[in-house]
Design a protein around this motif. Sequence first.
Motif, PDB file in Angstrom:
ATOM      1  N   ILE B  50      -6.064  -2.909  -7.429  1.00 52.28           N
ATOM      2  CA  ILE B  50      -6.825  -4.122  -7.091  1.00 52.28           C
ATOM      3  C   ILE B  50      -6.035  -5.042  -6.163  1.00 52.28           C
ATOM      4  CG2 ILE B  50      -8.289  -4.064  -9.167  1.00 52.28           C
ATOM      5  CD1 ILE B  50      -6.463  -6.383 -10.258  1.00 52.28           C
ATOM      6  N   TRP B  51      -4.751  -4.731  -5.943  1.00 51.92           N
ATOM      7  CA  TRP B  51      -3.946  -5.517  -4.995  1.00 51.92           C
ATOM      8  C   TRP B  51      -2.955  -4.593  -4.285  1.00 51.92           C
ATOM      9  CZ3 TRP B  51       1.424  -6.001  -5.276  1.00 51.92           C
ATOM     10  CH2 TRP B  51       2.026  -5.537  -6.464  1.00 51.92           C
ATOM     11  N   VAL B  53      -0.024  -4.752  -0.481  1.00 54.39           N
ATOM     12  CA  VAL B  53       0.663  -5.612   0.492  1.00 54.39           C
ATOM     13  C   VAL B  53       0.126  -5.327   1.892  1.00 54.39           C
ATOM     14  CG1 VAL B  53       2.876  -6.184   1.560  1.00 54.39           C
ATOM     15  CG2 VAL B  53       2.730  -5.908  -0.921  1.00 54.39           C
ATOM     16  N   VAL B  69       1.225 -10.214  -0.236  1.00 56.93           N
ATOM     17  CA  VAL B  69       0.509  -9.698  -1.406  1.00 56.93           C
ATOM     18  C   VAL B  69      -0.940 -10.193  -1.363  1.00 56.93           C
ATOM     19  CG1 VAL B  69       0.348  -9.806  -3.929  1.00 56.93           C
ATOM     20  CG2 VAL B  69       2.596  -9.577  -2.832  1.00 56.93           C
ATOM     21  N   VAL B  70      -1.901  -9.269  -1.398  1.00 60.11           N
ATOM     22  CA  VAL B  70      -3.320  -9.652  -1.354  1.00 60.11           C
ATOM     23  C   VAL B  70      -4.158  -8.803  -2.315  1.00 60.11           C
ATOM     24  CG1 VAL B  70      -3.360 -10.495   1.052  1.00 60.11           C
ATOM     25  CG2 VAL B  70      -3.755  -8.067   0.575  1.00 60.11           C
ATOM     26  N   SER B  71      -5.252  -9.387  -2.784  1.00 62.88           N
ATOM     27  CA  SER B  71      -6.248  -8.654  -3.549  1.00 62.88           C
ATOM     28  C   SER B  71      -7.201  -7.989  -2.567  1.00 62.88           C
ATOM     29  CB  SER B  71      -7.021  -9.608  -4.454  1.00 62.88           C
ATOM     30  OG  SER B  71      -6.176 -10.122  -5.452  1.00 62.88           O
ATOM     31  N   ALA B 107      -0.377  -1.337   2.094  1.00 61.74           N
ATOM     32  CA  ALA B 107       0.352  -0.417   1.215  1.00 61.74           C
ATOM     33  C   ALA B 107       0.013  -0.650  -0.249  1.00 61.74           C
ATOM     34  CB  ALA B 107       1.857  -0.594   1.421  1.00 61.74           C
ATOM     35  N   VAL B 108      -0.233   0.457  -0.959  1.00 64.10           N
ATOM     36  CA  VAL B 108      -0.454   0.391  -2.406  1.00 64.10           C
ATOM     37  C   VAL B 108       0.412   1.442  -3.102  1.00 64.10           C
ATOM     38  CG1 VAL B 108      -2.803  -0.555  -2.399  1.00 64.10           C
ATOM     39  CG2 VAL B 108      -2.477   1.917  -2.219  1.00 64.10           C
ATOM     40  N   SER B 109       0.708   1.168  -4.369  1.00 68.80           N
ATOM     41  CA  SER B 109       1.534   2.061  -5.174  1.00 68.80           C
ATOM     42  C   SER B 109       0.748   2.545  -6.383  1.00 68.80           C
ATOM     43  CB  SER B 109       2.769   1.298  -5.638  1.00 68.80           C
ATOM     44  OG  SER B 109       3.413   1.977  -6.698  1.00 68.80           O
ATOM     45  N   SER B 111       2.144   2.715  -9.167  1.00 70.44           N
ATOM     46  CA  SER B 111       2.794   2.030 -10.288  1.00 70.44           C
ATOM     47  C   SER B 111       1.873   1.072 -11.074  1.00 70.44           C
ATOM     48  CB  SER B 111       4.055   1.313  -9.792  1.00 70.44           C
ATOM     49  OG  SER B 111       4.798   0.834 -10.856  1.00 70.44           O
ATOM     50  N   PRO B 112       1.124   0.180 -10.392  1.00 71.20           N
ATOM     51  CA  PRO B 112       0.275  -0.747 -11.165  1.00 71.20           C
ATOM     52  C   PRO B 112      -0.850  -0.051 -11.939  1.00 71.20           C
ATOM     53  CG  PRO B 112       0.528  -1.507  -8.893  1.00 71.20           C
ATOM     54  CD  PRO B 112       1.072  -0.107  -8.949  1.00 71.20           C
ATOM     55  N   HIS B 155     -13.071  -8.801  -8.135  1.00 70.33           N
ATOM     56  CA  HIS B 155     -12.314 -10.066  -8.220  1.00 70.33           C
ATOM     57  C   HIS B 155     -13.262 -11.242  -8.403  1.00 70.33           C
ATOM     58  CE1 HIS B 155      -8.774  -7.872  -6.726  1.00 70.33           C
ATOM     59  NE2 HIS B 155      -9.626  -7.261  -5.934  1.00 70.33           N
TER      60      HIS B 155
END
Lengths: 206, 206
Positions: B50-51, B53, B69-71, B107-109, B111-112, B155
Motif C-alpha cells: 500500500i506504500w 518510495v 515515501v508515498v501511499s 520502488a516496493v519491497s 517486506s511490508p 486509503h
Amino acid sequence: MERLRQLIIFFFLFLTVLEHASSARILSIAAKPDRHDIAASARWLVSQNIWGVLSTLSIEHNGAPFGNVVSYSDGLPGKGNGIPYFYLTILDPTTRNALKDSRASFAVSESPIGTCKRDPMDPTCSKLTLTGKLLQLGEGSDEEKVAKKALFTKHPEMMDWPKGHEFSVFKLEIINIFLINWYGGAKSVTVDEYLRYKETKVASFL
Amino acid sequence: MERLRQLIIFFFLFLTVLEHASSARILSIAAKPDRHDIAASARWLVSQNIWGVLSTLSIEHNGAPFGNVVSYSDGLPGKGNGIPYFYLTILDPTTRNALKDSRASFAVSESPIGTCKRDPMDPTCSKLTLTGKLLQLGEGSDEEKVAKKALFTKHPEMMDWPKGHEFSVFKLEIINIFLINWYGGAKSVTVDEYLRYKETKVASFL
C-alpha cells in the motif's frame, strides 16, 4: 470434558507464546521521541529501521532516478551515529550508478517500525529522506571496520553473502534532511544538529 | 486461587484475540505467486503493498534523485491493473519535481507484506522498481475516476485530506521493470507482459 477444556486453554497459551515470539522485534523498538525534537525523530527513524530505498541517477535509463530497496545500518543497536551504511555489490545497478555520479538519497518510513496509527502517507506517520553523496569506504579503513560491524550486527546474513559478488561498504554523506513527522510540512533540522544528536537519549527507553 | 487462574486464562485469551485482530491484514494477503512467473511476481508486489518510495529529480538539490515515501494503489483489491496511482499535492517537492521533469521510479519491497523469511535485501525477499514517467491525470477523465476509486478504496483517509492542499491524481507510466524475486540477478519481464497479466489469477487465491 475437563481434558478438553485444558486442551483448549493449552492451545490458546501456545498461540499467544507463538505470536509473542514472532513480534519480538516490535518489543525491542525504542519509544518514539517527542515530535517536537526534530533531530531525535529523524535519528529514531534511521536507528529503528533496517531497510529503506536508496535512489541514484540511472546510467541505464539516461539519468532517470532509480530507487532500490536495500538493507542498512547506522550502528550497533542503541549506538548509531545517524549515518546510513550499506553493503553493496557492483552487480547492482545502484552501485554502478553511484560510482559514476555519487548524488543519492535514502528514504525510510515509520510504517515498518509498527508505530503508525494512520495511513503511511498521513503526516503523523513519520518519513525521512536523506539527500547526499553515496561514497565507497576505503577497504580496511577505521570507518569501514565500524560500518561493517554495524551492518553485520543488524544483518547477520550479510556475512554469508557470496564472496564472488565483491560486496563493499558505502555510506551516505548527508547534505540535506527532509523529515515529516507531523502536520505542517517538512520540519527544519540541519545536518549538524542531526549528527550531533546522541542516541543515548533514545537508548534509555530500551 | 480458582479466581486467579480464571483471570490469568482470561488475560491470555484476551491477548490472543487482540493479536489476531492486529494481524488481520496479513490474513487477507493473496498467496505469493510461483517465482518462475515473473509478471505475476511483479504484479503481486504492486497489488499487495500500500506504500512505496517514489523517486524524482530534485529541483531544490540541483537534479539529485529524491526518494519520497508515498501511499498508492493500482486498483480495487483483486482487480488491480499494475499501474501505480498516487494522490499528490503541489506542496510536496515530489510533485513539483515531476511537473518540471516527469522522469521517476517507484520502488516496493516484499517486506511490508509479511511473507519474507530472510533479510529484506536477500534475493528471496522480492523487490521491484518501476521506472517511467510520473504524469498528472486530467481532472474528471475516465482514468482519473478509476484511479481515485482505487486510491480511496485502499486509503480511505485520503478522502478527508485537506481540500486546500489541492491533491490531484498522478500515475506512473511504466517504461522499465526491475524485479528481483530469487537468486541470479534481475529478472526479465517486458512492460507489455506485466500490464497484460490478469490479476484474477492472483485473486483466486484470496
